[in-house]
Design a protein around this motif. Sequence first.
Motif, short mmCIF file in Angstrom:
data_model
loop_
_atom_site.label_atom_id
_atom_site.label_comp_id
_atom_site.label_asym_id
_atom_site.label_seq_id
_atom_site.Cartn_x
_atom_site.Cartn_y
_atom_site.Cartn_z
N ASP A 34 47.95 39.40 41.78
CA ASP A 34 49.11 39.48 42.75
C ASP A 34 50.20 38.74 42.04
N ARG A 35 51.37 39.09 41.53
CA ARG A 35 52.62 38.56 40.75
C ARG A 35 51.62 37.78 39.55
N ALA A 36 52.01 36.40 39.55
CA ALA A 36 51.37 35.62 38.41
C ALA A 36 50.15 35.40 38.66
N TRP A 37 49.30 35.54 39.45
CA TRP A 37 47.87 35.42 39.87
C TRP A 37 47.13 36.32 39.60
N LEU A 38 45.66 35.94 38.80
CA LEU A 38 44.70 36.82 38.16
C LEU A 38 43.49 36.28 38.78
N TYR A 39 42.75 37.11 39.42
CA TYR A 39 41.32 36.54 39.79
C TYR A 39 40.33 37.70 39.04
N ARG A 40 39.32 37.07 38.07
CA ARG A 40 38.46 37.71 37.49
C ARG A 40 37.15 37.32 37.57
N ASP A 41 36.01 38.12 38.05
CA ASP A 41 34.86 37.82 38.38
C ASP A 41 34.14 38.62 37.47
N ILE A 42 33.23 37.91 36.51
CA ILE A 42 32.50 38.69 35.51
C ILE A 42 30.89 38.35 35.87
N TYR A 43 29.84 39.34 35.93
CA TYR A 43 28.75 38.96 36.17
C TYR A 43 27.67 39.84 35.56
N PHE A 44 26.45 39.26 35.07
CA PHE A 44 25.48 40.21 34.69
C PHE A 44 24.11 40.09 35.68
N GLY A 45 23.59 41.32 35.55
CA GLY A 45 22.30 41.43 36.55
C GLY A 45 22.52 42.00 37.76
N MET A 46 21.40 42.13 38.61
CA MET A 46 21.65 42.89 39.68
C MET A 46 20.42 41.93 40.81
N ALA A 47 19.31 42.30 40.79
CA ALA A 47 18.50 41.58 41.37
C ALA A 47 18.56 40.00 41.55
N PHE A 48 18.47 39.73 40.31
CA PHE A 48 18.98 38.41 39.81
C PHE A 48 20.18 38.38 38.82
N PHE A 49 21.07 37.57 39.21
CA PHE A 49 22.53 37.85 38.67
C PHE A 49 22.93 36.44 38.20
N VAL A 50 23.89 36.26 37.42
CA VAL A 50 24.70 35.10 36.83
C VAL A 50 26.07 35.32 36.63
N GLY A 51 27.04 34.63 37.08
CA GLY A 51 28.29 35.13 36.84
C GLY A 51 29.38 34.02 36.80
N GLN A 52 30.56 34.28 36.85
CA GLN A 52 31.67 33.08 36.84
C GLN A 52 32.94 34.10 37.22
N GLU A 53 33.45 33.25 38.12
CA GLU A 53 34.89 33.68 38.66
C GLU A 53 36.02 32.58 38.07
N VAL A 54 37.01 33.34 37.55
CA VAL A 54 38.03 32.57 37.07
C VAL A 54 39.39 32.85 37.70
N VAL A 55 40.39 31.95 38.08
CA VAL A 55 41.78 32.24 38.70
C VAL A 55 42.60 31.78 37.83
N SER A 56 43.55 32.58 37.38
CA SER A 56 44.39 32.02 36.42
C SER A 56 45.85 32.40 37.00
N TRP A 57 46.88 31.39 36.75
CA TRP A 57 48.20 31.26 37.05
C TRP A 57 49.07 31.52 35.93
N GLN A 58 50.00 32.45 35.85
CA GLN A 58 50.90 32.69 34.71
C GLN A 58 50.07 32.61 33.36
N ALA A 59 48.88 33.60 33.28
CA ALA A 59 48.05 33.69 32.33
C ALA A 59 47.14 32.17 31.83
N GLN A 60 47.10 31.27 32.71
CA GLN A 60 46.34 30.21 32.17
C GLN A 60 45.26 30.05 33.41
N PRO A 61 44.06 29.84 32.79
CA PRO A 61 42.99 29.47 33.96
C PRO A 61 43.13 28.17 34.49
#
Length: 160
Positions: A44-71
């Motif tokens: 949304d405009r200058a904001w980006l939310y990215r959630d990357i994860y591995f696995g299914m029954a057991f999973f590990v991941g990370q969400e990152v929110v960036s503003w103007q391409a900076q986390p």
Amino acid sequence: MVEFEKGDFLTFLLEAKRHTYAALGDAASVRPVLPGSRQLEWRDRAWLYRDIYFGMAFFVGQEVVSWQAQPVWSMAYAGGVIEELGGQAEKVGTIYAFLRRALRQVSAELPFRGPACWEEQDWRYINRVEGNLEVFQGEEEITAAGTVLYRLRYCGGFLR
């Protein structure tokens, strides 16, 4: 650090969480940058939310929110269904469908995962968290008829 309004950040974070995994589950995945992962995104405009994860029954991941391409904010998480259920795709699917309904209840008071407590028939979602958007840690649990079926731990905050 890039300057932004915290109110704008919170509004964006809640919108992103409600429109990605909570709404569509794994079907929300875009083409992942990392092989073997699932990657969910909301912009949304200058904001980006990215959630990357591995696995299914057991999973590990990370969400990152960036503003103007900076986390600017991140949350790491790991968890899943109890080991005994890991190979039972139908049960896992039912648990994660309930989880997505709970996660759609995300609020400005608890913007990390779902609400403190949410129930549907004999299913119960519990979310315990310490801290605030600046720095936090927490865990969530799903039970059915009093039996623990799922657990997840998470932590994160604003990047400095």
